[in-house]
Design a protein around this motif. Structure first.
Motif, short mmCIF file in Angstrom:
data_model
loop_
_atom_site.label_atom_id
_atom_site.label_comp_id
_atom_site.label_asym_id
_atom_site.label_seq_id
_atom_site.Cartn_x
_atom_site.Cartn_y
_atom_site.Cartn_z
N SER A 17 0.75 -1.31 0.00
CA SER A 17 0.38 0.26 0.19
C SER A 17 0.76 0.95 -0.15
O SER A 17 0.63 2.16 -0.49
N HIS A 18 2.03 0.87 0.80
CA HIS A 18 2.70 2.62 0.58
C HIS A 18 3.58 2.46 -0.44
O HIS A 18 3.67 3.87 -1.60
N VAL A 19 3.78 0.90 -1.31
CA VAL A 19 4.51 1.57 -3.14
C VAL A 19 3.52 2.00 -3.70
O VAL A 19 3.50 3.23 -4.29
N VAL A 20 1.99 1.91 -3.71
CA VAL A 20 1.09 2.19 -4.72
C VAL A 20 0.82 4.30 -4.23
O VAL A 20 0.45 4.20 -4.98
N GLU A 21 0.62 3.87 -2.42
CA GLU A 21 0.87 5.49 -2.52
C GLU A 21 1.76 6.28 -2.64
O GLU A 21 1.94 7.69 -3.36
N GLY A 22 2.53 5.64 -3.09
CA GLY A 22 4.03 6.23 -3.57
C GLY A 22 4.20 7.27 -4.52
O GLY A 22 4.67 7.49 -5.15
N SER A 23 4.06 5.21 -5.75
CA SER A 23 3.53 5.43 -6.99
C SER A 23 2.85 7.02 -7.46
O SER A 23 2.73 6.96 -8.90
N LYS A 24 1.84 7.31 -7.08
CA LYS A 24 1.06 7.99 -7.43
C LYS A 24 1.95 9.45 -7.85
O LYS A 24 1.52 10.44 -8.40
N LEU A 25 2.54 9.83 -7.25
CA LEU A 25 3.67 11.09 -6.75
C LEU A 25 5.03 10.95 -7.49
O LEU A 25 5.82 11.59 -7.81
N ASN A 26 4.95 9.02 -7.81
CA ASN A 26 6.62 9.12 -8.64
C ASN A 26 6.40 9.40 -9.99
O ASN A 26 5.93 9.82 -10.74
N LYS A 27 7.73 10.28 -10.30
CA LYS A 27 7.96 11.05 -11.72
C LYS A 27 9.11 10.47 -12.07
O LYS A 27 9.82 10.93 -12.67
N LEU A 28 9.48 9.39 -11.21
CA LEU A 28 11.02 9.39 -11.97
C LEU A 28 10.16 7.09 -12.47
O LEU A 28 10.18 6.26 -11.88
N HIS A 29 11.54 7.06 -13.65
CA HIS A 29 11.99 5.54 -14.26
C HIS A 29 12.59 4.59 -13.47
O HIS A 29 13.27 4.17 -14.09
N GLY A 30 13.20 5.42 -12.82
CA GLY A 30 14.59 4.87 -11.76
C GLY A 30 15.50 5.32 -12.25
O GLY A 30 15.79 6.97 -12.10
N VAL A 31 16.81 4.67 -12.60
CA VAL A 31 18.22 5.35 -12.18
C VAL A 31 18.02 4.86 -13.99
O VAL A 31 18.68 3.34 -14.46
N SER A 32 18.63 5.87 -15.28
CA SER A 32 19.23 5.44 -16.61
C SER A 32 20.02 5.01 -16.38
O SER A 32 20.60 4.25 -17.46
N HIS A 33 21.39 5.90 -15.74
CA HIS A 33 22.37 5.54 -16.03
C HIS A 33 23.15 5.96 -15.09
O HIS A 33 23.18 6.37 -14.37
N VAL A 34 24.49 5.55 -14.70
CA VAL A 34 25.33 5.76 -13.57
C VAL A 34 26.46 7.15 -15.29
O VAL A 34 27.54 5.82 -15.94
N GLY A 35 27.26 7.84 -14.17
CA GLY A 35 28.80 8.46 -15.45
C GLY A 35 29.51 8.14 -14.08
O GLY A 35 29.37 8.40 -12.85
N ILE A 36 30.72 7.60 -15.40
CA ILE A 36 31.88 7.71 -14.95
C ILE A 36 32.74 9.15 -14.97
O ILE A 36 32.88 8.45 -16.79
N THR A 37 33.42 8.92 -14.55
CA THR A 37 34.77 9.87 -15.43
C THR A 37 35.59 9.43 -15.24
O THR A 37 36.35 8.42 -14.31
N THR A 38 36.42 8.99 -16.93
CA THR A 38 37.31 8.41 -16.71
C THR A 38 38.88 9.10 -17.76
O THR A 38 39.00 10.30 -18.57
N GLU A 39 40.30 8.41 -17.52
CA GLU A 39 41.05 9.48 -18.31
C GLU A 39 41.33 8.57 -19.28
O GLU A 39 42.21 9.80 -20.50
N ASP A 40 40.93 7.79 -19.59
CA ASP A 40 41.53 7.06 -21.17
C ASP A 40 40.17 6.07 -21.45
O ASP A 40 39.74 5.07 -21.18
N LEU A 41 39.14 7.14 -22.44
CA LEU A 41 37.97 6.19 -22.21
C LEU A 41 38.37 5.28 -22.92
O LEU A 41 36.77 4.42 -22.97
#
Length: 507
Positions: A17-41
């Protein structure tokens, strides 16, 4: 026993029930990506594709980006700090990628089961701009210890039928053969130097707890490693009881993972790389915090994640943990006669320091909160901080949170700032970047309550079409598209019905 079943069933209903209630306000699809800064791409891209089995999305990779809007969008906070201190922004880790600057940002996107890894590199625009003391000198590298506040580590989810210790052995063998010399996994036993890393028995290659006395009553195994540019990565797997709790939490929230998706089969990218490709994608990104309550309140109370109440850990300490977390740094300290504090090394052996963990679930991914507290006093702990917070620092990580496309990003961020101000007063947002050159990738960099780096993202137009197509080709799962979301056609009906039944029969 019957009364206990009723109580447990009531708790499950409360969670749902907490998840269902929270989903009404949820505006995110979760995590799309994690960015990692690198010195050698190139090296980083080859590691995450050729070793771990990710898929390079070359159609959305960008090389040679710069401009005033991207400059402000990525570094507004640091540029303001430089102005207030009267110093050159480069001294704070900011390369000049403005229209008239000398630097550019390049990025590659690598797709896994549940999200993308974005590899970023900041480099001179031409050979004439390269100086004797270039941007990637040691002052521009984040110290690699996982003890620093807001310093993340990225965790990959190893498949159930894989021996984690053998996995580590093969990962290092393959990485070394490919020339990735910085790939090193910690051993559970103390070693004096790098040569000793390969002389210890295989039992010391990973931490494996199969008993029912850890992680909220379930077994798990894990190992910390350094990535191709020194970034902190982890490989983790779970015994049945912990795995069942994760499954139940995913089912209750209607989150996505290939771990419990009956129709999923390993794709050609994983099969081509062999043993190291035996992954369910990424399990979590761990974030160091000085306050579990504040971090949980931000990621669950404000951003809408679900606190996984039955999956947590407290009171971890000892020599095995010490070696797992800090082995590379301890070797460096001995070699250079450095002070442990200068390298961000905590003491889980001789002091009263202990580790606590909490997990917050989004649509496809978990954010782990780690706190290094003192026994008996959670308000104190070991909390070193980086002097610089620039997203251009080598080994830096950003968490990309994907907004629904019908949400106005500026209104959403204003709301996050407003709610955060009344609770934390530490959350800061840079200007939104909506550049035609990015083909539908819109983003805003935000500093979280601990200084962690978030990127609120939206993908539309060409960018969205390419990502969806590539996800379907790889077999990735995402709530961002109907075609990649099995919940829209009851694709999780079978495993989640079993999860509910298991939850009652075990009690």
């Amino acid at each position: 026993m019957v009364a206990f079943k009723v109580v447990r069933f009531a708790k499950l209903l409360l969670l749902v029930s907490h998840v269902v209630e929270g989903s009404k306000l949820n505006k995110l699809h979760g995590v799309s990506h994690v960015g990692i800064t690198t010195e050698d791409l190139d090296i980083s891209t080859r590691f995450y594709t050729d070793i771990l089995g990710g898929k390079l999305l070359s159609q959305i990779s960008e090389h040679g980006l710069f401009g005033d809007n991207i400059y402000q969008g990525m570094f507004a906070k640091e540029l303001k700090d430089a102005e207030e201190k009267g110093v050159n922004p480069e001294s704070l880790g900011v390369p000049d990628i403005s229209k008239n600057g000398n630097y550019q940002v390049r990025w590659n996107w690598v797709l896994f089961d549940n999200l993308m890894v974005q590899l970023l590199n900041f480099s001179p625009r031409s050979k004439a701009d390269i100086r004797s003391e270039d941007y990637d000198d040691q002052e521009m590298v984040r110290k690699s210890s996982p003890a620093y506040i807001a310093a993340p580590h990225l965790a990959f989810w190893v498949q159930d039928d894989t021996d984690l210790r053998e996995y580590v052995m093969e990962l290092e063998r393959r990485s070394n053969a490919a020339g990735f010399e910085k790939i090193k996994c910690s051993r559970l036993t103390e070693i004096e130097n790098e040569e000793d890393r390969y002389r210890v028995p295989i039992e010391a290659f990973a931490s494996v707890y199969d008993g029912e006395d850890s992680m909220g009553g379930g077994g798990q195994g894990w190992v910390y490693c350094k990535g191709p540019n020194g970034e902190q990565i982890e490989f983790i797997k779970f015994a049945k009881s912990s795995g069942d709790k994760i499954r139940d939490a995913f089912c209750a929230r209607k989150s996505l993972t290939t771990k419990i998706y009956p129709a999923y089969k390993d794709n050609k990218y994983k099969r081509n790389v062999g043993f190291p490709g035996q992954l369910y994608g990424l399990h979590h990104i761990g974030i160091r915090t000085s306050s579990l309550d504040e971090s949980i309140d931000f990621f669950s109370g404000i951003l809408g994640g679900t606190l996984m109440e039955e999956l947590k850990g407290d009171h971890f300490f000892g020599s095995a943990l010490q070696n797992a977390l800090f082995q590379t740094e301890m070797i460096k300290a001995r070699q250079t006669n450095a002070n442990y504090d200068d390298l961000g090394i905590g003491d889980f052996v001789k002091s009263d320091l202990e580790l606590s963990l909490r997990f917050v679930l989004f649509d496809n991914f978990i954010l782990e909160q780690l706190m290094y507290a003192r026994k008996g006093d959670e308000t104190k702990g070991y909390n070193p901080r980086h002097e610089k917070s620039s997203p251009a620092l080598i080994n830096n990580m950003q968490i990309g949170l994907q907004l629904h496309n019908d949400v106005k990003m500026d209104d959403f961020i204003d709301n996050v700032l407003k709610k955060s101000k009344s609770k934390f007063g530490k959350v800061i947002a840079n200007p939104i970047v909506d550049d035609p050159k990015l083909n539908g990738y819109k983003f805003a960099f935000v500093k979280g309550p601990m200084g962690e780096q978030l990127v609120f993202s939206q993908f539309t137009g060409k960018m969205a079409d390419i990502i969806k197509s590539e996800m379907l080709a790889y077999g990735s799962l995402s709530t961002a598209y109907e075609e990649t979301n099995p919940w829209t056609w009851e694709g999780f009906k079978e495993p989640c019905s079993e999860a509910a039944d298991t939850g009652h029969t075990e009690l």
